[in-house]
Design a protein around this motif. Sequence first.
Motif, PDB file in Angstrom:
ATOM      1  N   ILE A 112     -16.105 -35.509  40.731  1.00  0.00           N
ATOM      2  CA  ILE A 112     -16.926 -34.312  41.379  1.00  0.00           C
ATOM      3  C   ILE A 112     -16.154 -32.941  41.166  1.00  0.00           C
ATOM      4  CG2 ILE A 112     -18.073 -35.651  43.145  1.00  0.00           C
ATOM      5  CD1 ILE A 112     -15.888 -34.610  45.242  1.00  0.00           C
ATOM      6  N   GLY A 113     -15.094 -33.078  40.361  1.00  0.00           N
ATOM      7  CA  GLY A 113     -14.583 -31.976  40.033  1.00  0.00           C
ATOM      8  C   GLY A 113     -13.308 -31.233  41.087  1.00  0.00           C
ATOM      9  N   ALA A 114     -13.209 -32.000  42.084  1.00  0.00           N
ATOM     10  CA  ALA A 114     -12.056 -31.680  43.180  1.00  0.00           C
ATOM     11  C   ALA A 114     -10.584 -31.523  42.903  1.00  0.00           C
ATOM     12  CB  ALA A 114     -12.432 -32.582  44.343  1.00  0.00           C
TER      13      ALA A 114
ATOM     14  N   ASP B 275     -10.811 -42.149  35.807  1.00  0.00           N
ATOM     15  CA  ASP B 275     -10.725 -41.454  36.790  1.00  0.00           C
ATOM     16  C   ASP B 275     -11.313 -41.901  38.161  1.00  0.00           C
ATOM     17  OD1 ASP B 275      -8.894 -39.473  35.389  1.00  0.00           O
ATOM     18  OD2 ASP B 275     -10.688 -38.764  34.513  1.00  0.00           O
ATOM     19  N   GLY B 276     -10.970 -41.498  39.363  1.00  0.00           N
ATOM     20  CA  GLY B 276     -11.573 -41.739  40.758  1.00  0.00           C
ATOM     21  C   GLY B 276     -12.672 -40.834  40.883  1.00  0.00           C
TER      22      GLY B 276
ATOM     23  N   GLY C  19      -7.930 -35.110  36.485  1.00  0.00           N
ATOM     24  CA  GLY C  19      -7.496 -36.489  36.168  1.00  0.00           C
ATOM     25  C   GLY C  19      -6.248 -36.643  35.482  1.00  0.00           C
ATOM     26  N   HIS C  20      -5.650 -37.763  35.535  1.00  0.00           N
ATOM     27  CA  HIS C  20      -4.363 -37.685  34.834  1.00  0.00           C
ATOM     28  C   HIS C  20      -4.241 -37.442  33.340  1.00  0.00           C
ATOM     29  CE1 HIS C  20      -1.399 -40.326  37.524  1.00  0.00           C
ATOM     30  NE2 HIS C  20      -2.391 -39.919  38.474  1.00  0.00           N
TER      31      HIS C  20
ATOM     32  N   LEU D 240     -11.598 -44.931  29.685  1.00  0.00           N
ATOM     33  CA  LEU D 240     -11.544 -45.521  30.770  1.00  0.00           C
ATOM     34  C   LEU D 240     -10.654 -46.481  31.069  1.00  0.00           C
ATOM     35  CD1 LEU D 240     -15.528 -45.521  31.462  1.00  0.00           C
ATOM     36  CD2 LEU D 240     -13.918 -43.717  32.060  1.00  0.00           C
ATOM     37  N   ASN D 241      -9.365 -46.306  30.352  1.00  0.00           N
ATOM     38  CA  ASN D 241      -8.260 -47.435  30.543  1.00  0.00           C
ATOM     39  C   ASN D 241      -7.866 -47.548  32.039  1.00  0.00           C
ATOM     40  OD1 ASN D 241      -7.978 -47.663  27.941  1.00  0.00           O
ATOM     41  ND2 ASN D 241      -6.761 -45.818  27.587  1.00  0.00           N
TER      42      ASN D 241
END
Length: 193
Positions: free
Chosen positions: A74-76, A68-69, A79-80, A104-105
């Motif tokens: 930061i919880g904004a 994830d980015g 994730g996918h 973390l693929n």
Amino acid sequence: MVGLAGLAWVEREPLLRGAADLWLVSDPVGPADIAVVLGGGLDVRPFAAAELYHQGLVRKVLVSQVADGRAVAIGAQPGHTEVNRQVLLKLGVPADAIETFGSLNRNTKEEALALLEWTQRHGSRAVIIPVGSFEARRVRWLFRHEFAGQPVRIEISAFNSPEYMRANWWKDDLGVVSFQNEILKFIYYRFKY
């Protein structure tokens, strides 16, 4: 030369449709242990996996644990992986039938290696991977390449994108970009892996 170019322009729709027909692949699917939702393709992949589950073709749906980015960190935003899980739940796939694989693929190659490890640990023998129609050729080649010699049947089930259809993909900018990107990705994957 001008005549050929003019003829190609006049006959562009059958030519473009034919190009897609030559490119697209999809395996006939039968009962399998799991359906696999790769990262990305949020509008196609989890929906197709839920459909496979409800048809009784699989007992479990695996979701790729993707990298994830920073916005996710930061919880904004979710994730996918979490979005795929939520879509599956909303489509009626029970929580105990959903599991993640990998860690973390970052790309399809890492997903293939993570899935190989998961199938070896769990003794799975048949896997269905639903993907969009244009990426099916690359995904099928990569997973079969990584699973070569393993006692696991890999079936790639291609689904149309909700934005464009196979019969008229060139009429939508997203269809054109998706098709050309997948051709380039396929070439890249073949040379790199």
